[in-house]
Design an enzyme around this catalytic site. Sequence first.
Site, short mmCIF file in Angstrom:
data_model
loop_
_atom_site.label_atom_id
_atom_site.label_comp_id
_atom_site.label_asym_id
_atom_site.label_seq_id
_atom_site.Cartn_x
_atom_site.Cartn_y
_atom_site.Cartn_z
CG HIS A 20 -2.10 0.95 1.01
ND1 HIS A 20 -2.20 2.10 1.73
CD2 HIS A 20 -3.17 0.95 0.16
CE1 HIS A 20 -3.27 2.78 1.34
NE2 HIS A 20 -3.88 2.10 0.38
CG HIS A 39 -6.97 0.74 -6.95
ND1 HIS A 39 -6.30 -0.42 -6.64
CD2 HIS A 39 -6.80 1.56 -5.87
CE1 HIS A 39 -5.73 -0.30 -5.45
NE2 HIS A 39 -6.01 0.89 -4.97
CG ASP A 67 -9.64 3.62 -4.97
OD1 ASP A 67 -9.93 2.85 -4.03
OD2 ASP A 67 -8.63 4.35 -4.96
#
Length: 414
Positions: A174, A241, A310
């Site tokens: 992330h 995404h 998203d």
Amino acid sequence: MLSGSSVWGTLLILSCALKLSLTQDEHMNNALRLMSETPLIDGHNDLPWQLRMKFNNQLNKVDLYTLNNTHTNIPKIREGRLAAQFWAAYVPCDTQYKDAARQTLEQIDVIHRMCMKYPEAFMFATSSKDIVDAFSQNRTASLIGVEGGHSLDSSLGTLRTMYHLGVRYLTLTHSCNTPWADNWLVDSGAEPSQHNGLSEFGKQLIFEMNRIGMLIDLAHVSENVMNQVLDLSKAPVIFSHSSAYAVCPHKRNVPDDVLRKVQNKKGIVMVNFYNDYVTCSNTANLSQVADHFDHIKNVAGHSIIGFGGDYDGVGRVPGGLEDVSKYPALVAELLRRGWTDAEVKAALGDNLLRVFREVERVNSLKGTAPDDLPIPYEEVKNDCRTSYGYPVPNPDSAGTILSLSPLALLKLNG
């Protein structure tokens, strides 16, 4: 009284307006027809995180038919013709080295329970075939993607366990480095590179994901990681995404040279709707999202494009794409721009299904044993991690014995 020229002018304006309206209706009708023939598959939705933050995952306290303060609910899903969704099992980076694995398991659990609570709306899915089957039953195929390698706690065993629980993609990072991969903030200069891309363990993880048949998601990673994975992976990869860097130069987006490598790898880039990644500003509109679709198609072909909205993971979405009910409007815009039926169907779902089937095919090439070589302890050592299983120096040698609890010593000596 109107003059003759004024009357004709008014009639001309009305005629043009009527023609425009009929054309718009035609594009929307064609969009809905194509969406009835090909499943719309979205790569990333953060509704599970909203369930945690708003209800602490207590599904008995929420009704997904009437929930009105999220981008996503069941009526909106049906209006948007959303046929398959990868739900994000996401936990923040500050859980790394703490309770990331537990919290991720809880997010996986809430996705399972969501499907169990609403079986008329959702069908839990783990394969390309499941997506097709759910589409035929007019239910939304519900798949799981774990968003962030920190959720694994640097364990291949945890990766395999999550696969057994239904996880079908892993976003390698992330917005934080893991002990084995660099994230996109490295390219922005906000964080230092720790691995110049992937560490050796990171490369092990790529091969293990290939072996078990898990999609590799490169959204959020550094450009070095993108390129290294595209070189290493035996299967196509996804960006679940992310959008086009040339249209909006944000480091979360995909540069043109990487788009071409994704094309060569027969992978997919699923376009993100977050304003900041669409226009690099706080505002955006549907047409500007379509610009990303056009750019990717022009650079690397329609075969690598998908949808990765998203929704419920971002605070700003474009005008015209306010929630998941609005997908048909974007499909109609692509048709208005001259996309063919075949190109639209590819972006809707055929591209992702092709990628998924190839990942499953690579997985079907059996014969390789699970990788059970753990990450070196020195690469993950911290105050919250024990060292059970790693070699303990001989107490008769000059080395120092690793600190072990009395119970552990009993187990070792008993």
